[in-house]
Design an enzyme around this catalytic site. Structure first.
Site, mmCIF file in Angstrom:
data_model
loop_
_atom_site.group_PDB
_atom_site.id
_atom_site.type_symbol
_atom_site.label_atom_id
_atom_site.label_comp_id
_atom_site.label_asym_id
_atom_site.label_seq_id
_atom_site.Cartn_x
_atom_site.Cartn_y
_atom_site.Cartn_z
ATOM 1 N N ASP A 75 0.840 -1.200 0.000
ATOM 2 C CA ASP A 75 0.000 0.000 0.000
ATOM 3 C C ASP A 75 0.877 1.254 0.000
ATOM 4 O OD1 ASP A 75 -2.160 -1.688 0.207
ATOM 5 O OD2 ASP A 75 -2.307 -1.494 2.392
HETATM 6 N N1 URA Z 1 -1.248 -5.996 3.800
HETATM 7 C C1 URA Z 1 -1.740 -4.741 3.850
HETATM 8 O O1 URA Z 1 -2.772 -4.494 4.440
HETATM 9 N N2 URA Z 1 -1.061 -3.781 3.209
HETATM 10 C C2 URA Z 1 0.121 -3.975 2.564
HETATM 11 O O2 URA Z 1 0.705 -3.042 2.024
HETATM 12 C C3 URA Z 1 0.621 -5.290 2.536
HETATM 13 C C4 URA Z 1 -0.086 -6.280 3.151
#
Ligand code: URA
Length: 255
Positions: free
Chosen positions: A105
């Protein structure tokens, strides 16, 4: 005889840096061709020539390149984006087809592999392969032993099936300071380490929400056999070492 190409192209294709970066190396006298310091980026070299950068022999362009990025928050895991900065801006390479293997993310930090080896990426990302991904997270809310059990059983996160079992470890729990209450509404915070075998959208955040807590910081510390090195600072990116590349290929059964 191998095809002759410009020295700066030869170095950039070999993964030594972007065209501009390798031109600077040449200017600074860091590059030798057949034992003689190279002065100009446009001189032609071929496979028969011995090209040395900072004392290390540079082999001709490898078929694929593999970079390890310590992704900072604020960058999108994509090759391009209309509004936001992408992780590709942090990769010192002009190779055309490189891409991030999977997504973190925008606000997640940590290990991201960047490559142009599509088959390897597929092996690492395929839901059937169950490659371990380990994260360090800080939560709003106190993570409990019961949560560890629920993660171990798999959780409902609004998909057709529950998640696969995940290994959750509580590293530390604390009552937060008065001044932090705006970020930690519950008044408590835990540091956790979590290993998942899938890569569903926002998976760590959704699993944490499923037990009534909220992720406020997230960092990936390993993916399969690759671990984020302590000396790779946030925003830094380097090629995999020969050992890391071998270990990675061995792990997917490629010799
Ligand atoms: N899980 C999440 O919620 N976000 C990420 O960036 C990676 C795994």
């Amino acid at each position: 005889m191998g095809k002759a190409v410009r020295l700066d192209k030869f170095l950039a294709d070999a993964g030594a840096g972007t065209r501009n970066e390798v031109k600077k190396y040449i200017q600074k006298g860091k590059v030798q061709v057949n034992g003689i310091p190279a002065k100009k980026p446009e001189i032609k070299v071929s496979e028969e020539d011995e090209v040395i950068l900072d004392g290390n022999k540079v082999s001709r362009a490898p078929e694929f390149v593999y970079y390890l990025l310590h992704k900072p928050a604020g960058y999108i895991s994509a090759t391009e984006d209309k509004r936001d900065r992408t992780v590709m801006e942090l990769v010192p390479s002009d190779r055309k087809d490189i891409f991030p293997v999977g997504r973190l993310d925008k606000d997640t930090e940590g290990l991201l592999l960047i490559t142009d080896d599509g088959a390897l990426a597929h092996e690492l990302l395929s839901p059937k392969k169950h490659v371990d991904k380990t994260y360090y997270a800080v939560t709003d809310g106190c993570v409990t032993k019961e949560d560890v059990q629920r993660f171990a059983e798999g959780l409902e996160i609004g998909e057709k099936n529950p998640t696969m079992p995940a290994k959750l470890e509580i590293l530390r729990t604390r009552k937060v300071e008065e001044a932090e209450l705006e970020q930690y509404l519950s008044g408590w915070s835990s540091e956790i380490q979590l290993t998942i075998k899938e890569g569903k959208f926002h998976q760590v955040k959704r699993m944490t929400e499923a037990v009534g807590k909220k992720v406020v910081y997230l960092k990936r510390i390993s993916m399969g056999v690759l671990t984020l090195p302590d000396d790779l600072k946030k925003g830094e990116c380097r090629q995999l070492t020969v050992e890391e590349e071998k270990k990675l290929k061995d792990s997917i059964g490629r010799s």
